[in-house]
Design a protein around this motif. Sequence first.
Motif, mmCIF file in Angstrom:
data_model
loop_
_atom_site.group_PDB
_atom_site.id
_atom_site.type_symbol
_atom_site.label_atom_id
_atom_site.label_comp_id
_atom_site.label_asym_id
_atom_site.label_seq_id
_atom_site.Cartn_x
_atom_site.Cartn_y
_atom_site.Cartn_z
ATOM 1 N N ASP A 13 0.832 -1.205 0.000
ATOM 2 C CA ASP A 13 0.000 0.000 0.000
ATOM 3 C C ASP A 13 0.866 1.256 0.000
ATOM 4 O OD1 ASP A 13 -2.275 -1.519 0.002
ATOM 5 O OD2 ASP A 13 -2.684 -1.294 2.142
ATOM 6 N N GLN A 14 1.962 1.237 0.760
ATOM 7 C CA GLN A 14 2.865 2.383 0.793
ATOM 8 C C GLN A 14 3.398 2.698 -0.602
ATOM 9 O OE1 GLN A 14 5.975 1.307 3.528
ATOM 10 N NE2 GLN A 14 4.903 2.110 5.299
ATOM 11 N N VAL A 15 3.891 1.669 -1.259
ATOM 12 C CA VAL A 15 4.481 1.859 -2.596
ATOM 13 C C VAL A 15 3.421 2.340 -3.575
ATOM 14 C CG1 VAL A 15 5.563 0.676 -4.538
ATOM 15 C CG2 VAL A 15 6.322 0.187 -2.202
ATOM 16 N N GLU A 16 2.225 1.771 -3.499
ATOM 17 C CA GLU A 16 1.140 2.163 -4.411
ATOM 18 C C GLU A 16 0.779 3.640 -4.232
ATOM 19 O OE1 GLU A 16 -3.497 1.924 -4.022
ATOM 20 O OE2 GLU A 16 -2.679 -0.103 -4.222
ATOM 21 N N ILE A 17 0.601 4.065 -2.977
ATOM 22 C CA ILE A 17 0.203 5.445 -2.712
ATOM 23 C C ILE A 17 1.306 6.409 -3.114
ATOM 24 C CG2 ILE A 17 -0.283 7.095 -0.848
ATOM 25 C CD1 ILE A 17 -1.845 4.851 0.538
ATOM 26 N N ASP A 36 13.963 5.364 -9.099
ATOM 27 C CA ASP A 36 12.937 6.145 -8.396
ATOM 28 C C ASP A 36 13.440 6.577 -7.023
ATOM 29 O OD1 ASP A 36 11.331 5.707 -10.570
ATOM 30 O OD2 ASP A 36 10.174 4.092 -9.638
ATOM 31 N N MET A 37 14.141 5.670 -6.346
ATOM 32 C CA MET A 37 14.673 5.987 -5.016
ATOM 33 C C MET A 37 15.646 7.160 -5.084
ATOM 34 S SD MET A 37 16.918 3.535 -2.473
ATOM 35 C CE MET A 37 18.306 3.513 -3.616
ATOM 36 N N ASN A 38 16.575 7.103 -5.999
ATOM 37 C CA ASN A 38 17.579 8.175 -6.107
ATOM 38 C C ASN A 38 16.947 9.501 -6.510
ATOM 39 O OD1 ASN A 38 19.723 6.476 -5.398
ATOM 40 N ND2 ASN A 38 20.041 5.823 -7.519
ATOM 41 N N ARG A 39 15.941 9.446 -7.370
ATOM 42 C CA ARG A 39 15.281 10.672 -7.811
ATOM 43 C C ARG A 39 14.554 11.344 -6.639
ATOM 44 N NH1 ARG A 39 13.747 8.605 -12.034
ATOM 45 N NH2 ARG A 39 11.656 7.938 -11.437
ATOM 46 N N LYS A 68 2.564 13.114 -7.055
ATOM 47 C CA LYS A 68 3.582 13.816 -7.833
ATOM 48 C C LYS A 68 4.907 13.722 -7.085
ATOM 49 C CE LYS A 68 0.445 17.073 -10.084
ATOM 50 N NZ LYS A 68 0.124 18.505 -10.314
ATOM 51 N N GLU A 69 6.000 13.667 -7.829
ATOM 52 C CA GLU A 69 7.294 13.395 -7.197
ATOM 53 C C GLU A 69 7.644 14.436 -6.136
ATOM 54 O OE1 GLU A 69 10.229 12.920 -10.268
ATOM 55 O OE2 GLU A 69 9.846 10.752 -10.385
ATOM 56 N N GLU A 70 7.327 15.713 -6.386
ATOM 57 C CA GLU A 70 7.632 16.752 -5.393
ATOM 58 C C GLU A 70 6.840 16.512 -4.112
ATOM 59 O OE1 GLU A 70 6.817 17.256 -8.491
ATOM 60 O OE2 GLU A 70 8.609 18.153 -9.385
ATOM 61 N N ARG A 71 5.575 16.112 -4.252
ATOM 62 C CA ARG A 71 4.750 15.828 -3.074
ATOM 63 C C ARG A 71 5.265 14.577 -2.369
ATOM 64 N NH1 ARG A 71 -0.679 14.806 -1.090
ATOM 65 N NH2 ARG A 71 -0.265 14.880 1.152
ATOM 66 N N ALA A 72 5.647 13.569 -3.131
ATOM 67 C CA ALA A 72 6.176 12.345 -2.528
ATOM 68 C C ALA A 72 7.416 12.649 -1.710
ATOM 69 C CB ALA A 72 6.493 11.317 -3.618
ATOM 70 N N ALA A 73 8.287 13.527 -2.219
ATOM 71 C CA ALA A 73 9.495 13.894 -1.479
ATOM 72 C C ALA A 73 9.133 14.625 -0.195
ATOM 73 C CB ALA A 73 10.397 14.761 -2.350
ATOM 74 N N ASP A 74 8.127 15.498 -0.236
ATOM 75 C CA ASP A 74 7.692 16.219 0.962
ATOM 76 C C ASP A 74 7.172 15.247 2.023
ATOM 77 O OD1 ASP A 74 8.342 18.615 -0.223
ATOM 78 O OD2 ASP A 74 6.290 19.062 -0.879
ATOM 79 N N VAL A 75 6.413 14.247 1.591
ATOM 80 C CA VAL A 75 5.871 13.261 2.538
ATOM 81 C C VAL A 75 6.994 12.435 3.145
ATOM 82 C CG1 VAL A 75 4.401 11.218 2.753
ATOM 83 C CG2 VAL A 75 3.626 13.175 1.401
ATOM 84 N N LEU A 76 7.966 12.040 2.340
ATOM 85 C CA LEU A 76 9.111 11.292 2.859
ATOM 86 C C LEU A 76 9.875 12.105 3.895
ATOM 87 C CD1 LEU A 76 10.342 9.704 -0.482
ATOM 88 C CD2 LEU A 76 9.531 8.428 1.524
ATOM 89 N N GLU A 77 9.993 13.422 3.679
ATOM 90 C CA GLU A 77 10.661 14.294 4.650
ATOM 91 C C GLU A 77 9.920 14.307 5.979
ATOM 92 O OE1 GLU A 77 12.339 17.469 1.297
ATOM 93 O OE2 GLU A 77 10.775 18.052 2.728
ATOM 94 N N ALA A 78 8.581 14.171 5.934
ATOM 95 C CA ALA A 78 7.774 14.207 7.148
ATOM 96 C C ALA A 78 7.774 12.877 7.893
ATOM 97 C CB ALA A 78 6.334 14.601 6.805
ATOM 98 N N MET A 79 8.214 11.805 7.247
ATOM 99 C CA MET A 79 8.261 10.490 7.889
ATOM 100 C C MET A 79 9.491 10.379 8.771
ATOM 101 S SD MET A 79 7.145 8.036 4.670
ATOM 102 C CE MET A 79 7.127 6.527 5.650
ATOM 103 N N SER A 94 13.568 1.780 0.075
ATOM 104 C CA SER A 94 14.271 0.550 -0.303
ATOM 105 C C SER A 94 13.384 -0.399 -1.098
ATOM 106 C CB SER A 94 14.798 -0.163 0.947
ATOM 107 O OG SER A 94 13.725 -0.661 1.745
ATOM 108 N N GLU A 95 12.058 -0.186 -1.065
ATOM 109 C CA GLU A 95 11.134 -1.027 -1.826
ATOM 110 C C GLU A 95 10.953 -0.533 -3.253
ATOM 111 O OE1 GLU A 95 9.732 -3.831 -0.669
ATOM 112 O OE2 GLU A 95 10.922 -3.538 1.155
ATOM 113 N N LEU A 96 11.480 0.658 -3.568
ATOM 114 C CA LEU A 96 11.305 1.247 -4.894
ATOM 115 C C LEU A 96 12.450 0.854 -5.820
ATOM 116 C CD1 LEU A 96 10.292 4.898 -3.895
ATOM 117 C CD2 LEU A 96 8.781 2.936 -4.304
ATOM 118 N N PRO A 97 12.224 0.918 -7.139
ATOM 119 C CA PRO A 97 13.341 0.742 -8.071
ATOM 120 C C PRO A 97 14.428 1.772 -7.781
ATOM 121 C CG PRO A 97 11.239 0.690 -9.232
ATOM 122 C CD PRO A 97 10.934 1.101 -7.823
ATOM 123 N N GLU A 98 15.681 1.406 -8.027
ATOM 124 C CA GLU A 98 16.799 2.269 -7.652
ATOM 125 C C GLU A 98 16.699 3.656 -8.273
ATOM 126 O OE1 GLU A 98 21.717 2.184 -7.557
ATOM 127 O OE2 GLU A 98 20.563 0.516 -8.404
#
Length: 437
Positions: free
Chosen positions: A219-223, A255-258, A228-239, A249-253
């Motif tokens: 579910d995490q990966v799906e959501i 996507d993870m680096n981006r 949008k990538e900018e929003r995804a980065a903002d959410v990751l910062e809040a985690m 670590s569950e994402l393709p390399e």
Amino acid sequence: MVLGAQRVFVSHLSGVAVFDPVGDQVGRVRDVVAMLRVGGRPPRVLGLVVEVVSRRRIFLPMTRVTGVASGQVITTGVVNMRRFEQRPTETLVLGELLDRQVTLVETGEKVTVLDVGLTQVPGRRDWLIDKVFVRRGGGGLRRRRAGETLTVEWSAVTGLSLEEEGQGAANLLATFEQLRPADLANVLHHLSPKRRAEVAAALDDDRLADVLEELPEDDQVEILGKLKEERAADVLEAMDPDDAADLLSELPEGDMNRLLELMEPQDAAPVRRLLTYEERTAGGMMTTDPIVLRPDATVADALARVRVQDLSAPLAAQVYVCRPPEETPTGKYLGLVHFQRLLREPPGTLVGSVVDTDLRPLPPDTPLPTLTSYLAAYNIVSVPVVDESGSLLGAVTVDDVLDHLLPDDWREAAARETFAVHEQTENRRYGRGTADG
């Protein structure tokens, strides 16, 4: 309020406790199941989705509901404990109808569904959805003042039975705003992928971050993939950094680096460090945000840090004393002070004078079995992780260790076991051999 005497709006049922006839709580209402009909006829209410112990969801037919009084639902006491599975002909009222844009038949203007009203057929236990509470402001043939609300008959609107793209989620979220992140995560898990993405998009970054941390990895990966990538980065910062690292670590390399590049450097740095460690080691499981104090801080300073509301219980159980800098990786690690010791000392005492140096820290490559033995041997709930130079890198908490010790489906397994016990208890109470449908 007695069923049939007055109308019940569905938003008022969300989270309402469900009790059996002797007063034992069965669970809480999480949604209402209806069957839409053609020709503008009011939908039939089939039953309630009830979340019982361990967050399992069951179906409670409306024929088993004997009353609603003072914000509680009363059942006949005969409950089928099988897990609820939505059928193609069924509609979840809270999950799928609220926030939908529909059209007023009379004027052709667009309105948004805020709530729907349920009413009982006189003299029977059958229920219908007969009213729709809507808000104007969507335009149409005759434009009205934006924000005006009104209640209309079900037949006065069209579009509720159609699949809609871009459905909002504000009113659905309003019904669940008091839920803990784990409970809201369970709500999202049971929604359709389309609706799950819409609700996730409507949550603010901090709330979505908290909810993602409680969801299964799929579910995490799906959501995250639908943001949008900018929003995804903002959410990751809040985690929390360790949870963000686990998700990345569950994402393709690529996507993870981006996403790491899009994150703020100060937020990405601890996540990058965590990604360098093996998953089932102290370094791979640790959080990089324990409570760190300098030796000249006072007990009052330490207690103030412990009292921070957002701090988890395992991290609040002890503070780590280090030379500057206080951000991980810190200066030289000196030791730790347990919460109970802080409570026994005068507020002005320096934490450097009450440091416990007996508990040795562990290196980041410590394997999971050693971590488990360490926590059990010393009866503690978190352990410091220190590198070769003596700097504190972070702390591993007991909840992180348990997540790695238990099987991937431990939540589902726990729910099944809990419900088996619950069902056996109910069978003994009512003298039946099996769960009665």
